[in-house]
Scaffold this motif. Structure first.
Motif, PDB file in Angstrom:
ATOM      1  N   ASP A 119      30.435  46.556 -27.193  1.00  0.00           N
ATOM      2  CA  ASP A 119      30.790  44.380 -27.282  1.00  0.00           C
ATOM      3  C   ASP A 119      32.183  45.321 -28.329  1.00  0.00           C
ATOM      4  OD1 ASP A 119      29.811  44.922 -25.328  1.00  0.00           O
ATOM      5  OD2 ASP A 119      28.043  42.876 -26.352  1.00  0.00           O
ATOM      6  N   VAL A 120      32.265  44.965 -29.616  1.00  0.00           N
ATOM      7  CA  VAL A 120      32.959  44.784 -30.095  1.00  0.00           C
ATOM      8  C   VAL A 120      34.560  45.646 -30.745  1.00  0.00           C
ATOM      9  CG1 VAL A 120      33.144  45.523 -32.732  1.00  0.00           C
ATOM     10  CG2 VAL A 120      30.749  44.390 -32.376  1.00  0.00           C
ATOM     11  N   GLU A 121      33.905  46.869 -29.943  1.00  0.00           N
ATOM     12  CA  GLU A 121      34.417  48.082 -30.417  1.00  0.00           C
ATOM     13  C   GLU A 121      35.702  47.314 -28.819  1.00  0.00           C
ATOM     14  OE1 GLU A 121      35.521  50.539 -32.128  1.00  0.00           O
ATOM     15  OE2 GLU A 121      34.205  52.024 -32.573  1.00  0.00           O
ATOM     16  N   SER A 122      35.406  47.417 -28.401  1.00  0.00           N
ATOM     17  CA  SER A 122      35.691  46.553 -26.550  1.00  0.00           C
ATOM     18  C   SER A 122      37.261  45.349 -26.844  1.00  0.00           C
ATOM     19  CB  SER A 122      34.943  46.395 -25.213  1.00  0.00           C
ATOM     20  OG  SER A 122      33.927  47.615 -25.071  1.00  0.00           O
ATOM     21  N   VAL A 123      36.364  44.319 -27.628  1.00  0.00           N
ATOM     22  CA  VAL A 123      36.965  43.241 -27.403  1.00  0.00           C
ATOM     23  C   VAL A 123      38.166  43.483 -28.950  1.00  0.00           C
ATOM     24  CG1 VAL A 123      36.861  40.873 -28.124  1.00  0.00           C
ATOM     25  CG2 VAL A 123      35.193  41.587 -26.896  1.00  0.00           C
ATOM     26  N   TYR A 124      37.637  43.931 -29.744  1.00  0.00           N
ATOM     27  CA  TYR A 124      38.642  44.810 -31.477  1.00  0.00           C
ATOM     28  C   TYR A 124      39.643  45.140 -30.543  1.00  0.00           C
ATOM     29  CZ  TYR A 124      36.168  41.907 -34.682  1.00  0.00           C
ATOM     30  OH  TYR A 124      36.358  40.706 -36.109  1.00  0.00           O
ATOM     31  N   GLU A 125      39.614  46.006 -29.076  1.00  0.00           N
ATOM     32  CA  GLU A 125      40.731  46.894 -28.633  1.00  0.00           C
ATOM     33  C   GLU A 125      42.069  45.761 -28.346  1.00  0.00           C
ATOM     34  OE1 GLU A 125      38.692  50.945 -27.580  1.00  0.00           O
ATOM     35  OE2 GLU A 125      39.519  50.304 -25.923  1.00  0.00           O
ATOM     36  N   ILE A 126      41.330  44.721 -27.439  1.00  0.00           N
ATOM     37  CA  ILE A 126      42.434  43.676 -26.578  1.00  0.00           C
ATOM     38  C   ILE A 126      42.708  43.245 -27.561  1.00  0.00           C
ATOM     39  CG2 ILE A 126      42.078  41.914 -25.219  1.00  0.00           C
ATOM     40  CD1 ILE A 126      39.508  43.192 -23.369  1.00  0.00           C
ATOM     41  N   ARG A 127      41.866  42.904 -28.801  1.00  0.00           N
ATOM     42  CA  ARG A 127      42.285  41.961 -29.923  1.00  0.00           C
ATOM     43  C   ARG A 127      43.880  42.741 -31.330  1.00  0.00           C
ATOM     44  NH1 ARG A 127      40.139  39.832 -35.423  1.00  0.00           N
ATOM     45  NH2 ARG A 127      42.492  38.626 -36.502  1.00  0.00           N
ATOM     46  N   THR A 128      43.889  43.365 -30.717  1.00  0.00           N
ATOM     47  CA  THR A 128      44.841  44.153 -31.691  1.00  0.00           C
ATOM     48  C   THR A 128      46.103  44.604 -30.544  1.00  0.00           C
ATOM     49  OG1 THR A 128      42.956  46.157 -33.001  1.00  0.00           O
ATOM     50  CG2 THR A 128      45.386  46.342 -32.743  1.00  0.00           C
ATOM     51  N   ALA A 129      45.803  45.017 -29.821  1.00  0.00           N
ATOM     52  CA  ALA A 129      47.368  45.103 -28.454  1.00  0.00           C
ATOM     53  C   ALA A 129      47.714  43.565 -28.420  1.00  0.00           C
ATOM     54  CB  ALA A 129      46.408  45.432 -27.146  1.00  0.00           C
ATOM     55  N   THR A 156      39.122  44.636 -40.047  1.00  0.00           N
ATOM     56  CA  THR A 156      37.579  43.755 -40.338  1.00  0.00           C
ATOM     57  C   THR A 156      36.785  44.937 -39.381  1.00  0.00           C
ATOM     58  OG1 THR A 156      39.662  41.607 -40.669  1.00  0.00           O
ATOM     59  CG2 THR A 156      37.307  41.049 -39.206  1.00  0.00           C
ATOM     60  N   LYS A 157      36.967  44.746 -38.417  1.00  0.00           N
ATOM     61  CA  LYS A 157      36.237  45.178 -37.429  1.00  0.00           C
ATOM     62  C   LYS A 157      35.203  46.423 -38.034  1.00  0.00           C
ATOM     63  CE  LYS A 157      37.315  48.740 -34.741  1.00  0.00           C
ATOM     64  NZ  LYS A 157      38.485  50.152 -34.031  1.00  0.00           N
ATOM     65  N   HIS A 158      36.067  47.128 -38.589  1.00  0.00           N
ATOM     66  CA  HIS A 158      35.081  48.464 -39.461  1.00  0.00           C
ATOM     67  C   HIS A 158      33.868  47.421 -40.444  1.00  0.00           C
ATOM     68  CE1 HIS A 158      34.145  51.801 -41.670  1.00  0.00           C
ATOM     69  NE2 HIS A 158      33.997  51.221 -42.665  1.00  0.00           N
ATOM     70  N   SER A 159      34.399  46.195 -40.879  1.00  0.00           N
ATOM     71  CA  SER A 159      32.761  45.831 -42.099  1.00  0.00           C
ATOM     72  C   SER A 159      32.299  45.068 -40.897  1.00  0.00           C
ATOM     73  CB  SER A 159      34.160  44.958 -42.508  1.00  0.00           C
ATOM     74  OG  SER A 159      33.406  44.003 -43.596  1.00  0.00           O
ATOM     75  N   LEU A 160      32.636  44.535 -39.207  1.00  0.00           N
ATOM     76  CA  LEU A 160      31.606  44.092 -38.942  1.00  0.00           C
ATOM     77  C   LEU A 160      30.874  44.860 -38.632  1.00  0.00           C
ATOM     78  CD1 LEU A 160      30.490  41.615 -37.613  1.00  0.00           C
ATOM     79  CD2 LEU A 160      32.297  42.010 -35.307  1.00  0.00           C
ATOM     80  N   LEU A 161      30.862  46.253 -37.979  1.00  0.00           N
ATOM     81  CA  LEU A 161      30.420  47.231 -36.938  1.00  0.00           C
ATOM     82  C   LEU A 161      29.306  48.103 -37.978  1.00  0.00           C
ATOM     83  CD1 LEU A 161      33.325  49.574 -35.439  1.00  0.00           C
ATOM     84  CD2 LEU A 161      31.884  47.976 -34.432  1.00  0.00           C
TER      85      LEU A 161
END
Length: 232
Positions: free
Chosen positions: A86-96, A214-219
């Motif tokens: 979930d984190v990977e998917s949503v953060y991909e969209i956020r980055t774009a 931010t994503k790396h820290s969360l993961l």
């Protein structure tokens, strides 16, 4: 372990009851008062908030549509868990979307827009010094909202609002990390300086770097949590 009960709803103002119930449940999920995997019992929640079951049922359905609740056949409603996928998917969209927003903002910002960002950055510095995490989360959300607003693209603003709502739980967890907040201060300033120079590419690179950190820290925090749960 028994959780803290939800506070009774006060019927004030003109906000519909169903929206008030939704806000209470959403905040409880965001703050961890309703934990991932916890079953949502309509009768219990209605009793805690002092309302009937109908607005609770409506709020739970809305939370399901927005991805915060999952319905399990013959079992009921549960607070959605936090998964790595979930984190990977949503953060991909956020980055774009966020990198697109800052690219557009770099081209379209006006003098008053820079003043607002500078003022907010100063407030965040003060909040950092005071170690006020709750206030930091609020100001950080406002900073990103302004970036989207300054893109002058209403469709993009609406899409980012939806994405950031889905990310709220994740962001609260990640921003609890002092290193993430410290890094945010520096990166926010990089973004502001790039925007001031109208350097679209540099603004996008800084924004993407910030989101990746931010994503790396969360993961990392989630993986630690999962590992601890496996040992329990």
């Amino acid at each position: 372990m028994t959780r803290e009960k939800l506070s009774p709803i006060r019927l004030e103002g003109y906000q519909p009851l169903r929206d008030m119930v939704f806000d209470v449940l959403m905040n409880a999920i965001m703050q961890g008062q309703l934990s991932p995997g916890e079953r949502l019992l309509e009768v219990q929640l209605a009793d805690e908030m002092g309302v009937s079951r109908t607005p609770v049922r409506e709020a739970i359905r809305r939370l399901e549509l927005e991805g915060f609740v999952v319905m399990i056949p013959r079992k009921g409603a549960y607070v959605a868990g936090l998964s790595v996928d979930d984190v990977e998917s949503v953060y991909e969209i956020r980055t774009a979307l966020e990198t697109l927003a800052v690219r557009l903002a770099a081209q379209r910002m006006e003098a008053e827009d820079y003043r607002q960002l500078d003022e907010l950055a100063e407030q965040m510095k003060a909040t950092w010094q005071e170690r006020n995490v709750d206030q930091w989360v609020t100001l950080d959300a406002r900073f990103h909202e302004l970036l989207y607003k300054f893109s002058r693209n209403e469709r993009l603003v609406q899409m980012m609002s939806n994405i950031m709502e889905q990310l709220s739980r994740y962001r609260i967890i990640s921003l609890a990390n002092v290193e993430v907040r410290q890094n945010s201060l520096a990166v926010h300033q990089e973004v502001i300086e790039a925007l001031r120079r109208r350097d679209s590419e540099m603004a996008a690179v800084a924004a993407a770097h910030h989101i990746e950190n931010t994503k790396h820290s969360l993961l990392k925090m989630l993986q630690t949590k999962f590992a601890a749960a496996d040992k329990a």
